[in-house]
Design an enzyme around this catalytic site. Structure first.
Site, PDB file in Angstrom:
ATOM      1  N   HIS A 132      -0.273  -6.216   1.578  1.00  0.00           N
ATOM      2  CA  HIS A 132      -1.403  -5.833   2.421  1.00  0.00           C
ATOM      3  C   HIS A 132      -1.692  -6.808   3.559  1.00  0.00           C
ATOM      4  CE1 HIS A 132      -5.659  -5.513   3.574  1.00  0.00           C
ATOM      5  NE2 HIS A 132      -5.457  -4.217   3.436  1.00  0.00           N
ATOM      6  N   ASP A 152       0.927  -0.653   1.410  1.00  0.00           N
ATOM      7  CA  ASP A 152       0.940  -1.197   2.775  1.00  0.00           C
ATOM      8  C   ASP A 152       2.302  -1.790   3.108  1.00  0.00           C
ATOM      9  OD1 ASP A 152      -2.116  -1.036   3.066  1.00  0.00           O
ATOM     10  OD2 ASP A 152      -1.840  -2.167   1.214  1.00  0.00           O
ATOM     11  N   GLU A 162      -0.828   4.816  -2.881  1.00  0.00           N
ATOM     12  CA  GLU A 162      -0.993   4.282  -1.520  1.00  0.00           C
ATOM     13  C   GLU A 162      -0.544   2.835  -1.511  1.00  0.00           C
ATOM     14  OE1 GLU A 162      -3.194   2.161   1.782  1.00  0.00           O
ATOM     15  OE2 GLU A 162      -3.155   1.729  -0.374  1.00  0.00           O
ATOM     16  N   GLU A 212       1.076   3.274   4.230  1.00  0.00           N
ATOM     17  CA  GLU A 212       0.313   2.744   5.375  1.00  0.00           C
ATOM     18  C   GLU A 212       1.145   1.725   6.150  1.00  0.00           C
ATOM     19  OE1 GLU A 212      -3.595   0.970   4.760  1.00  0.00           O
ATOM     20  OE2 GLU A 212      -3.560   0.258   6.834  1.00  0.00           O
ATOM     21  N   HIS A 249      -4.982   3.416  -4.728  1.00  0.00           N
ATOM     22  CA  HIS A 249      -5.027   2.443  -3.633  1.00  0.00           C
ATOM     23  C   HIS A 249      -4.349   1.138  -4.025  1.00  0.00           C
ATOM     24  CE1 HIS A 249      -7.569  -0.450  -1.099  1.00  0.00           C
ATOM     25  NE2 HIS A 249      -6.886   0.271  -0.222  1.00  0.00           N
TER      26      HIS A 249
HETATM   27  O1  G3P Z   1      -6.062   4.267   2.744  1.00  0.00           O
HETATM   28  C1  G3P Z   1      -6.958   3.504   3.446  1.00  0.00           C
HETATM   29  C2  G3P Z   1      -7.013   2.060   3.053  1.00  0.00           C
HETATM   30  O2  G3P Z   1      -5.852   1.658   2.405  1.00  0.00           O
HETATM   31  C3  G3P Z   1      -7.258   1.212   4.243  1.00  0.00           C
HETATM   32  O3  G3P Z   1      -7.687  -0.034   3.950  1.00  0.00           O
HETATM   33  O4  G3P Z   1      -7.459  -2.428   4.016  1.00  0.00           O
HETATM   34  O5  G3P Z   1      -6.904  -1.221   1.941  1.00  0.00           O
HETATM   35  O6  G3P Z   1      -5.377  -1.097   3.852  1.00  0.00           O
HETATM   36  P1  G3P Z   1      -6.805  -1.259   3.421  1.00  0.00           P
HETATM   37 CA    CA Z   2      -3.873   0.397   2.759  1.00  0.00          CA
END
Ligand code: G3P
Ligand code: CA
Length: 227
Positions: free
Chosen positions: A56, A43, A41, A108, A14
């Site tokens: 993020h 953003d 993962e 994401e 993450h």
């Molecule tokens: O993969 C799900 C997670 O990344 C969503 O929450 O706020 O970390 O983008 P956030």
């Molecule tokens: Ca995320």
């Protein structure tokens, strides 16, 4: 992502190995790769000059030494910031270049208007099978599927009364629920319908193991060395 992945419990890093390195930086993704994360993962947002940057929050304040909205800054301005330990905010293409032969991707999308550019980069880099595009935004997930049905998608949820109905509505391949929403019944229903289930964010080894035993497809974790 081929079907062999359906039988594995995936460790999805993450924002990279963000428990150990500044989140969403190349340093954090390199650490996750060293820790053998099955996927990383991160953003995606757009700069004012329409470049896909990996960050993020809507603002740069929390994760850099700057101030203000990402969408009001040029790539040059964003690149001048320190994102932790001297790291720069990466472009999506830089993350793909770093990681494409070493791990796979959960991308994401935080904003509408990023869909076509992201699909183009995925195709140019030949990583269509190695990617999930995920979002909290249902319509965005639907857009990705209709623009390129071969790309796997996932819907992220914080709460819901009927998750299966919702993922079917947006034709998603995966559900990514907040970890405290996840129980045996939800896992069973999602898996029986042929979808993936990735709870987030799980940073506790006991919880990770419980989810694995219950049949989750993997976990999204800040600690890819957790289990
Ligand atoms: O993969 C799900 C997670 O990344 C969503 O929450 O706020 O970390 O983008 P956030
Ligand atoms: Ca995320």
């Amino acid at each position: 992502m081929d079907d062999s992945y359906k039988n594995q419990f995936l460790k999805i890093a993450h924002r990279g190995a963000s428990a150990y390195e500044p989140e969403n930086t190349l340093r954090s993704f390199s650490k996750a790769i060293k820790m053998k994360a099955d996927m990383i993962e991160f953003d995606i947002r757009l700069s004012v000059d329409e470049r896909l940057v990996v960050i993020h929050d809507t603002k740069v304040n929390r994760t850099t030494n700057g101030k203000g909205y990402v969408k009001e800054k040029t790539l040059k301005e964003l690149k001048e910031l320190n994102a932790g330990k001297g790291e720069k905010i990466p472009l999506l293409e830089e993350v793909i270049e770093l990681a494409k032969t070493k791990t796979r991707f959960v991308i994401e999308l935080k904003e509408y208007g990023t869909e076509e550019m992201v699909i183009k980069l995925i195709k140019e880099n030949n990583i269509t099978d190695d990617v999930f595009v995920v979002s909290f935004k249902k319509r965005l997930i639907k857009n990705i599927k209709s623009l390129e049905p071969r790309i796997k998608t996932g819907l992220i949820i914080l709460y819901t009364f009927n998750p299966l109905k919702i993922i079917n509505e947006c034709n998603a391949d995966a559900l990514a629920p907040y970890h405290l929403l996840v129980g045996r019944q939800l896992i069973k229903r999602v898996k029986n319908s042929g979808k993936y289930l990735f709870p987030w964010t799980v940073n506790n080894a006991r919880e990770a193991n419980k989810l694995r035993v219950m049949g989750a497809s993997g976990i999204v974790t800040n600690k890819p060395d957790l289990c």
